[in-house]
Design a protein around this motif. Structure first.
Motif, PDB file in Angstrom:
ATOM      1  N   ALA A  21       0.851  -1.186   0.000  1.00  0.00           N
ATOM      2  CA  ALA A  21       0.000   0.000   0.000  1.00  0.00           C
ATOM      3  C   ALA A  21       0.887   1.236   0.000  1.00  0.00           C
ATOM      4  N   ASP A  22       0.326   2.328  -0.470  1.00  0.00           N
ATOM      5  CA  ASP A  22       1.031   3.601  -0.484  1.00  0.00           C
ATOM      6  C   ASP A  22       0.602   4.428   0.717  1.00  0.00           C
ATOM      7  N   GLY A  55       6.823  13.449   2.675  1.00  0.00           N
ATOM      8  CA  GLY A  55       7.236  12.305   1.887  1.00  0.00           C
ATOM      9  C   GLY A  55       6.159  11.256   1.810  1.00  0.00           C
ATOM     10  N   GLN A  56       6.529  10.177   1.159  1.00  0.00           N
ATOM     11  CA  GLN A  56       5.611   9.060   0.988  1.00  0.00           C
ATOM     12  C   GLN A  56       6.413   7.773   0.899  1.00  0.00           C
ATOM     13  N   SER A  70      10.425   8.009  -0.212  1.00  0.00           N
ATOM     14  CA  SER A  70      10.947   9.265  -0.734  1.00  0.00           C
ATOM     15  C   SER A  70      10.596  10.362   0.261  1.00  0.00           C
ATOM     16  N   VAL A  71      11.599  11.121   0.710  1.00  0.00           N
ATOM     17  CA  VAL A  71      11.399  12.178   1.698  1.00  0.00           C
ATOM     18  C   VAL A  71      12.067  13.456   1.211  1.00  0.00           C
ATOM     19  N   GLY A 185       3.144   6.622   8.675  1.00  0.00           N
ATOM     20  CA  GLY A 185       2.444   6.906   7.429  1.00  0.00           C
ATOM     21  C   GLY A 185       0.972   6.589   7.522  1.00  0.00           C
ATOM     22  N   VAL A 186       0.181   7.371   6.799  1.00  0.00           N
ATOM     23  CA  VAL A 186      -1.260   7.149   6.682  1.00  0.00           C
ATOM     24  C   VAL A 186      -1.511   6.602   5.294  1.00  0.00           C
ATOM     25  N   ARG A 187      -2.179   5.448   5.227  1.00  0.00           N
ATOM     26  CA  ARG A 187      -2.445   4.823   3.916  1.00  0.00           C
ATOM     27  C   ARG A 187      -3.320   5.743   3.075  1.00  0.00           C
TER      28      ARG A 187
END
Length: 188
Positions: A21-22, A55-56, A70-71, A185-187
């Motif tokens: 998941a992203d 980032g993600q 990636s930040v 992170g939040v999906r």
């Protein structure tokens, strides 16, 4: 024909569930931080953080080696809780933020090492890009109280200032900076 479309949709959905998941790094909610420390004259540690970054990342617990991150970091947001020192760190003696307004990290591969992950990637700082490895551990994951899904990690690495073109002499005990990262992170 409808059975074929339904079967294709089910296959498509099941294959997308099998992949990672992203996530968006939750820096706006202050659930992530990029901290650092460097020895001060060999007598104590000077600590600080970068306040502005985003980032993600992509993550699959069943296949962590397929993950990526990636930040983007605003080096002018450096904060050591001392205004004069921060001004000096932003100067051309160190980060030279007028010339190098961005820093970043982009992963190139992830290697599973027992319970840890070794995240290999390119760090760009002070206009110089060098490969580094960040040792990462997953802290946890699951649903949050707002209906979202989160996953969090902590990581650390050590970089030499001279590798990034920062050659201000702080003494022999202060040639390296230790980075400590907390990423939630939040999906999407």
């Amino acid at each position: 024909m409808n059975k074929t479309l339904i079967a294709a949709a089910v296959l498509s959905l099941s294959s997308s569930l099998a992949h990672g998941a992203d996530y968006v790094i939750d820096s706006k909610g202050a659930h992530a931080s990029i901290n650092f420390k460097i020895q001060h004259l060999g007598y104590s540690w000077l600590t600080g953080r970068f306040n502005d970054f985003d980032g993600q990342f992509s993550y699959d617990a069943d296949k962590p080696e397929a993950s990526s991150i990636s930040v983007n970091i605003d080096p002018a947001s450096i904060d050591t809780n001392h205004a004069e020192r921060d001004k000096h760190l932003r100067s051309d003696d160190f980060l030279h933020v007028d010339k190098f307004a961005e820093a970043s990290f982009v992963s190139t591969k992830v290697v599973k090492d027992g319970d840890e992950l070794d995240v290999h990637g390119n760090l760009t700082l002070h206009g110089v890009t060098k490969p580094i490895v960040i040792e990462v551990e997953k802290v946890g994951e699951g649903k949050d109280p707002w209906g979202g899904y989160r996953v969090g990690f902590e990581g650390e690495t050590r970089i030499a200032l001279k590798d990034f073109g920062i050659d201000y002499d702080l003494g022999p005990a202060s040639t390296h900076v230790e980075l400590e990262l907390h990423i939630e992170g939040v999906r999407k």
